[in-house]
Design a protein around this motif. Sequence first.
Motif, PDB file in Angstrom:
ATOM      1  N   ALA A  77       0.831  -1.207   0.000  1.00  0.00           N
ATOM      2  CA  ALA A  77       0.000   0.000   0.000  1.00  0.00           C
ATOM      3  C   ALA A  77       0.861   1.250   0.000  1.00  0.00           C
ATOM      4  N   GLY A  78       0.427   2.180  -0.765  1.00  0.00           N
ATOM      5  CA  GLY A  78       1.053   3.493  -0.840  1.00  0.00           C
ATOM      6  C   GLY A  78      -0.041   4.473  -1.207  1.00  0.00           C
ATOM      7  N   GLU A  79       0.291   5.409  -2.011  1.00  0.00           N
ATOM      8  CA  GLU A  79      -0.721   6.353  -2.454  1.00  0.00           C
ATOM      9  C   GLU A  79      -1.634   5.669  -3.458  1.00  0.00           C
ATOM     10  N   THR A  80      -2.908   5.964  -3.340  1.00  0.00           N
ATOM     11  CA  THR A  80      -3.883   5.430  -4.270  1.00  0.00           C
ATOM     12  C   THR A  80      -3.774   6.175  -5.592  1.00  0.00           C
ATOM     13  N   THR A  81      -3.771   5.422  -6.677  1.00  0.00           N
ATOM     14  CA  THR A  81      -3.720   6.051  -7.984  1.00  0.00           C
ATOM     15  C   THR A  81      -5.123   6.198  -8.527  1.00  0.00           C
ATOM     16  N   THR A  82      -5.295   7.162  -9.413  1.00  0.00           N
ATOM     17  CA  THR A  82      -6.590   7.405 -10.020  1.00  0.00           C
ATOM     18  C   THR A  82      -7.041   6.168 -10.782  1.00  0.00           C
ATOM     19  N   GLY A  83      -8.278   5.813 -10.601  1.00  0.00           N
ATOM     20  CA  GLY A  83      -8.842   4.667 -11.303  1.00  0.00           C
ATOM     21  C   GLY A  83      -8.544   3.332 -10.663  1.00  0.00           C
ATOM     22  N   GLN A  84      -7.844   3.344  -9.537  1.00  0.00           N
ATOM     23  CA  GLN A  84      -7.535   2.081  -8.856  1.00  0.00           C
ATOM     24  C   GLN A  84      -8.803   1.510  -8.251  1.00  0.00           C
ATOM     25  N   MET A  85      -9.044   0.240  -8.519  1.00  0.00           N
ATOM     26  CA  MET A  85     -10.220  -0.421  -7.976  1.00  0.00           C
ATOM     27  C   MET A  85     -10.018  -0.670  -6.483  1.00  0.00           C
ATOM     28  N   PRO A  86     -11.110  -0.676  -5.713  1.00  0.00           N
ATOM     29  CA  PRO A  86     -10.971  -0.962  -4.278  1.00  0.00           C
ATOM     30  C   PRO A  86     -10.554  -2.412  -4.052  1.00  0.00           C
ATOM     31  N   ASN A  87      -9.885  -2.662  -2.929  1.00  0.00           N
ATOM     32  CA  ASN A  87      -9.514  -4.026  -2.563  1.00  0.00           C
ATOM     33  C   ASN A  87     -10.777  -4.857  -2.392  1.00  0.00           C
ATOM     34  N   ALA A  88     -10.729  -6.084  -2.885  1.00  0.00           N
ATOM     35  CA  ALA A  88     -11.914  -6.937  -2.821  1.00  0.00           C
ATOM     36  C   ALA A  88     -11.512  -8.402  -2.710  1.00  0.00           C
ATOM     37  N   VAL A  89     -12.356  -9.145  -2.020  1.00  0.00           N
ATOM     38  CA  VAL A  89     -12.258 -10.596  -1.963  1.00  0.00           C
ATOM     39  C   VAL A  89     -13.446 -11.145  -2.739  1.00  0.00           C
ATOM     40  N   TRP A  90     -13.156 -12.063  -3.635  1.00  0.00           N
ATOM     41  CA  TRP A  90     -14.188 -12.739  -4.405  1.00  0.00           C
ATOM     42  C   TRP A  90     -14.288 -14.175  -3.906  1.00  0.00           C
ATOM     43  N   LEU A  91     -15.488 -14.618  -3.629  1.00  0.00           N
ATOM     44  CA  LEU A  91     -15.759 -16.019  -3.293  1.00  0.00           C
ATOM     45  C   LEU A  91     -16.610 -16.578  -4.426  1.00  0.00           C
ATOM     46  N   TYR A  92     -16.287 -17.785  -4.852  1.00  0.00           N
ATOM     47  CA  TYR A  92     -16.969 -18.386  -5.995  1.00  0.00           C
ATOM     48  C   TYR A  92     -17.835 -19.560  -5.529  1.00  0.00           C
ATOM     49  N   ARG A  93     -19.131 -19.333  -5.564  1.00  0.00           N
ATOM     50  CA  ARG A  93     -20.117 -20.247  -4.987  1.00  0.00           C
ATOM     51  C   ARG A  93     -20.045 -21.666  -5.546  1.00  0.00           C
ATOM     52  N   ARG A  94     -20.091 -21.821  -6.849  1.00  0.00           N
ATOM     53  CA  ARG A  94     -20.151 -23.171  -7.422  1.00  0.00           C
ATOM     54  C   ARG A  94     -18.891 -23.976  -7.124  1.00  0.00           C
ATOM     55  N   PRO A  95     -17.680 -23.424  -7.263  1.00  0.00           N
ATOM     56  CA  PRO A  95     -16.500 -24.191  -6.850  1.00  0.00           C
ATOM     57  C   PRO A  95     -16.496 -24.498  -5.349  1.00  0.00           C
ATOM     58  N   LEU A  96     -16.977 -23.557  -4.532  1.00  0.00           N
ATOM     59  CA  LEU A  96     -17.085 -23.819  -3.091  1.00  0.00           C
ATOM     60  C   LEU A  96     -18.032 -24.992  -2.835  1.00  0.00           C
ATOM     61  N   LEU A  97     -19.165 -24.990  -3.516  1.00  0.00           N
ATOM     62  CA  LEU A  97     -20.138 -26.068  -3.323  1.00  0.00           C
ATOM     63  C   LEU A  97     -19.587 -27.407  -3.802  1.00  0.00           C
ATOM     64  N   ASP A  98     -18.841 -27.393  -4.890  1.00  0.00           N
ATOM     65  CA  ASP A  98     -18.238 -28.616  -5.404  1.00  0.00           C
ATOM     66  C   ASP A  98     -17.252 -29.187  -4.380  1.00  0.00           C
ATOM     67  N   TYR A  99     -16.414 -28.319  -3.817  1.00  0.00           N
ATOM     68  CA  TYR A  99     -15.465 -28.743  -2.793  1.00  0.00           C
ATOM     69  C   TYR A  99     -16.214 -29.253  -1.564  1.00  0.00           C
ATOM     70  N   TRP A 100     -17.222 -28.520  -1.136  1.00  0.00           N
ATOM     71  CA  TRP A 100     -18.029 -28.867   0.048  1.00  0.00           C
ATOM     72  C   TRP A 100     -18.648 -30.250  -0.105  1.00  0.00           C
ATOM     73  N   ALA A 101     -19.154 -30.556  -1.304  1.00  0.00           N
ATOM     74  CA  ALA A 101     -19.817 -31.835  -1.553  1.00  0.00           C
ATOM     75  C   ALA A 101     -18.847 -33.009  -1.435  1.00  0.00           C
ATOM     76  N   GLU A 102     -17.562 -32.745  -1.641  1.00  0.00           N
ATOM     77  CA  GLU A 102     -16.567 -33.816  -1.636  1.00  0.00           C
ATOM     78  C   GLU A 102     -15.783 -33.939  -0.333  1.00  0.00           C
ATOM     79  N   HIS A 103     -16.038 -33.039   0.633  1.00  0.00           N
ATOM     80  CA  HIS A 103     -15.265 -33.033   1.875  1.00  0.00           C
ATOM     81  C   HIS A 103     -16.191 -33.005   3.085  1.00  0.00           C
ATOM     82  N   ASP A 104     -15.636 -33.391   4.190  1.00  0.00           N
ATOM     83  CA  ASP A 104     -16.418 -33.489   5.418  1.00  0.00           C
ATOM     84  C   ASP A 104     -16.205 -32.261   6.306  1.00  0.00           C
TER      85      ASP A 104
END
Length: 139
Positions: A77-104
Amino acid sequence: MTDRSQDRFQDRAPTLAEIEAIAFDAFAQLPHAFRRLCAGVRIHVDDFPDDATLDEMECESEYDLLGLFRGTGLAQAGETTTGQMPNAVWLYRRPLLDYWAEHDESIGHLVTHVLVHEIGHHFGLSDEDMARIEAQAEA
Protein backbone atom coordinates in the motif's frame (compact mmCIF):
# COMPACT_ATOMS: atom_id res chain seq x y z
CA MET A 1 -23.84 -17.98 11.62
CA THR A 2 -22.99 -21.11 13.53
CA ASP A 3 -22.52 -24.51 11.98
CA ARG A 4 -25.77 -25.55 13.65
CA SER A 5 -27.73 -22.79 11.92
CA GLN A 6 -26.37 -24.12 8.63
CA ASP A 7 -28.04 -27.52 9.10
CA ARG A 8 -30.63 -26.34 6.57
CA PHE A 9 -27.97 -26.79 3.88
CA GLN A 10 -27.78 -30.56 4.29
CA ASP A 11 -30.54 -31.07 1.72
CA ARG A 12 -29.82 -28.22 -0.68
CA ALA A 13 -27.07 -25.92 -1.86
CA PRO A 14 -26.95 -22.39 -0.45
CA THR A 15 -27.84 -19.56 -2.82
CA LEU A 16 -25.52 -16.69 -3.72
CA ALA A 17 -27.24 -14.54 -1.09
CA GLU A 18 -26.84 -17.26 1.56
CA ILE A 19 -23.12 -17.71 0.80
CA GLU A 20 -22.75 -13.95 1.01
CA ALA A 21 -24.53 -13.91 4.39
CA ILE A 22 -22.24 -16.69 5.65
CA ALA A 23 -19.20 -14.69 4.48
CA PHE A 24 -20.37 -11.45 6.11
CA ASP A 25 -21.15 -13.31 9.34
CA ALA A 26 -17.73 -14.98 9.26
CA PHE A 27 -16.08 -11.60 8.72
CA ALA A 28 -18.04 -10.11 11.63
CA GLN A 29 -16.74 -12.91 13.90
CA LEU A 30 -13.09 -12.09 13.17
CA PRO A 31 -11.16 -10.18 15.83
CA HIS A 32 -11.79 -6.43 15.76
CA ALA A 33 -8.13 -5.57 15.08
CA PHE A 34 -8.16 -7.91 12.07
CA ARG A 35 -11.37 -6.37 10.69
CA ARG A 36 -10.04 -2.85 11.26
CA LEU A 37 -7.02 -3.61 9.06
CA CYS A 38 -9.46 -4.77 6.38
CA ALA A 39 -11.34 -1.47 6.26
CA GLY A 40 -12.47 -0.88 2.70
CA VAL A 41 -12.03 -4.49 1.55
CA ARG A 42 -15.20 -5.52 -0.22
CA ILE A 43 -16.58 -9.04 -0.24
CA HIS A 44 -18.24 -10.31 -3.42
CA VAL A 45 -19.81 -13.66 -4.21
CA ASP A 46 -20.29 -14.93 -7.76
CA ASP A 47 -21.15 -18.35 -9.09
CA PHE A 48 -17.88 -18.63 -11.04
CA PRO A 49 -14.80 -16.53 -11.84
CA ASP A 50 -15.05 -14.72 -15.15
CA ASP A 51 -13.08 -15.95 -18.17
CA ALA A 52 -10.39 -13.26 -17.84
CA THR A 53 -9.73 -14.32 -14.23
CA LEU A 54 -9.59 -18.00 -15.18
CA ASP A 55 -7.06 -17.18 -17.91
CA GLU A 56 -5.01 -14.90 -15.65
CA MET A 57 -4.86 -17.51 -12.88
CA GLU A 58 -4.13 -20.27 -15.44
CA CYS A 59 -7.04 -22.38 -14.25
CA GLU A 60 -7.80 -25.58 -16.10
CA SER A 61 -11.45 -25.51 -15.03
CA GLU A 62 -13.96 -22.97 -13.76
CA TYR A 63 -14.02 -25.07 -10.57
CA ASP A 64 -10.31 -24.56 -9.79
CA LEU A 65 -10.65 -21.25 -7.96
CA LEU A 66 -12.60 -21.00 -4.67
CA GLY A 67 -11.72 -17.38 -3.94
CA LEU A 68 -9.48 -14.52 -4.99
CA PHE A 69 -8.10 -11.29 -3.52
CA ARG A 70 -7.86 -8.40 -5.95
CA GLY A 71 -6.19 -5.16 -5.01
CA THR A 72 -3.17 -3.74 -3.29
CA GLY A 73 -2.16 -5.55 -0.15
CA LEU A 74 -1.19 -3.68 2.99
CA ALA A 75 2.47 -4.53 2.41
CA GLN A 76 2.35 -2.82 -0.99
CA ALA A 77 0.00 0.00 0.00
CA GLY A 78 1.05 3.49 -0.84
CA GLU A 79 -0.72 6.35 -2.45
CA THR A 80 -3.88 5.43 -4.27
CA THR A 81 -3.72 6.05 -7.98
CA THR A 82 -6.59 7.40 -10.02
CA GLY A 83 -8.84 4.67 -11.30
CA GLN A 84 -7.53 2.08 -8.86
CA MET A 85 -10.22 -0.42 -7.98
CA PRO A 86 -10.97 -0.96 -4.28
CA ASN A 87 -9.51 -4.03 -2.56
CA ALA A 88 -11.91 -6.94 -2.82
CA VAL A 89 -12.26 -10.60 -1.96
CA TRP A 90 -14.19 -12.74 -4.40
CA LEU A 91 -15.76 -16.02 -3.29
CA TYR A 92 -16.97 -18.39 -6.00
CA ARG A 93 -20.12 -20.25 -4.99
CA ARG A 94 -20.15 -23.17 -7.42
CA PRO A 95 -16.50 -24.19 -6.85
CA LEU A 96 -17.08 -23.82 -3.09
CA LEU A 97 -20.14 -26.07 -3.32
CA ASP A 98 -18.24 -28.62 -5.40
CA TYR A 99 -15.47 -28.74 -2.79
CA TRP A 100 -18.03 -28.87 0.05
CA ALA A 101 -19.82 -31.84 -1.55
CA GLU A 102 -16.57 -33.82 -1.64
CA HIS A 103 -15.26 -33.03 1.88
CA ASP A 104 -16.42 -33.49 5.42
CA GLU A 105 -16.71 -29.92 6.68
CA SER A 106 -19.53 -27.44 7.01
CA ILE A 107 -20.13 -24.83 4.34
CA GLY A 108 -19.61 -22.17 7.02
CA HIS A 109 -16.18 -23.53 7.90
CA LEU A 110 -15.21 -23.69 4.23
CA VAL A 111 -16.42 -20.15 3.44
CA THR A 112 -14.64 -18.82 6.54
CA HIS A 113 -11.41 -20.62 5.61
CA VAL A 114 -11.41 -19.28 2.04
CA LEU A 115 -12.37 -15.77 3.19
CA VAL A 116 -9.58 -15.65 5.78
CA HIS A 117 -7.12 -17.08 3.24
CA GLU A 118 -7.98 -14.37 0.71
CA ILE A 119 -7.81 -11.65 3.37
CA GLY A 120 -4.37 -13.04 4.17
CA HIS A 121 -3.34 -11.88 0.70
CA HIS A 122 -4.54 -8.38 1.68
CA PHE A 123 -2.02 -8.58 4.52
CA GLY A 124 0.68 -9.47 2.00
CA LEU A 125 0.93 -13.17 2.86
CA SER A 126 1.70 -15.64 0.10
CA ASP A 127 -0.02 -19.01 -0.25
CA GLU A 128 3.17 -20.58 1.12
CA ASP A 129 3.12 -18.24 4.16
CA MET A 130 -0.47 -19.17 4.92
CA ALA A 131 0.18 -22.91 4.49
CA ARG A 132 3.05 -22.63 6.96
CA ILE A 133 0.90 -20.69 9.46
CA GLU A 134 -1.94 -23.22 9.16
CA ALA A 135 0.49 -26.13 9.62
CA GLN A 136 1.88 -24.50 12.77
CA ALA A 137 -1.62 -23.89 14.12
CA GLU A 138 -2.57 -27.54 13.55
CA ALA A 139 0.59 -28.89 15.24
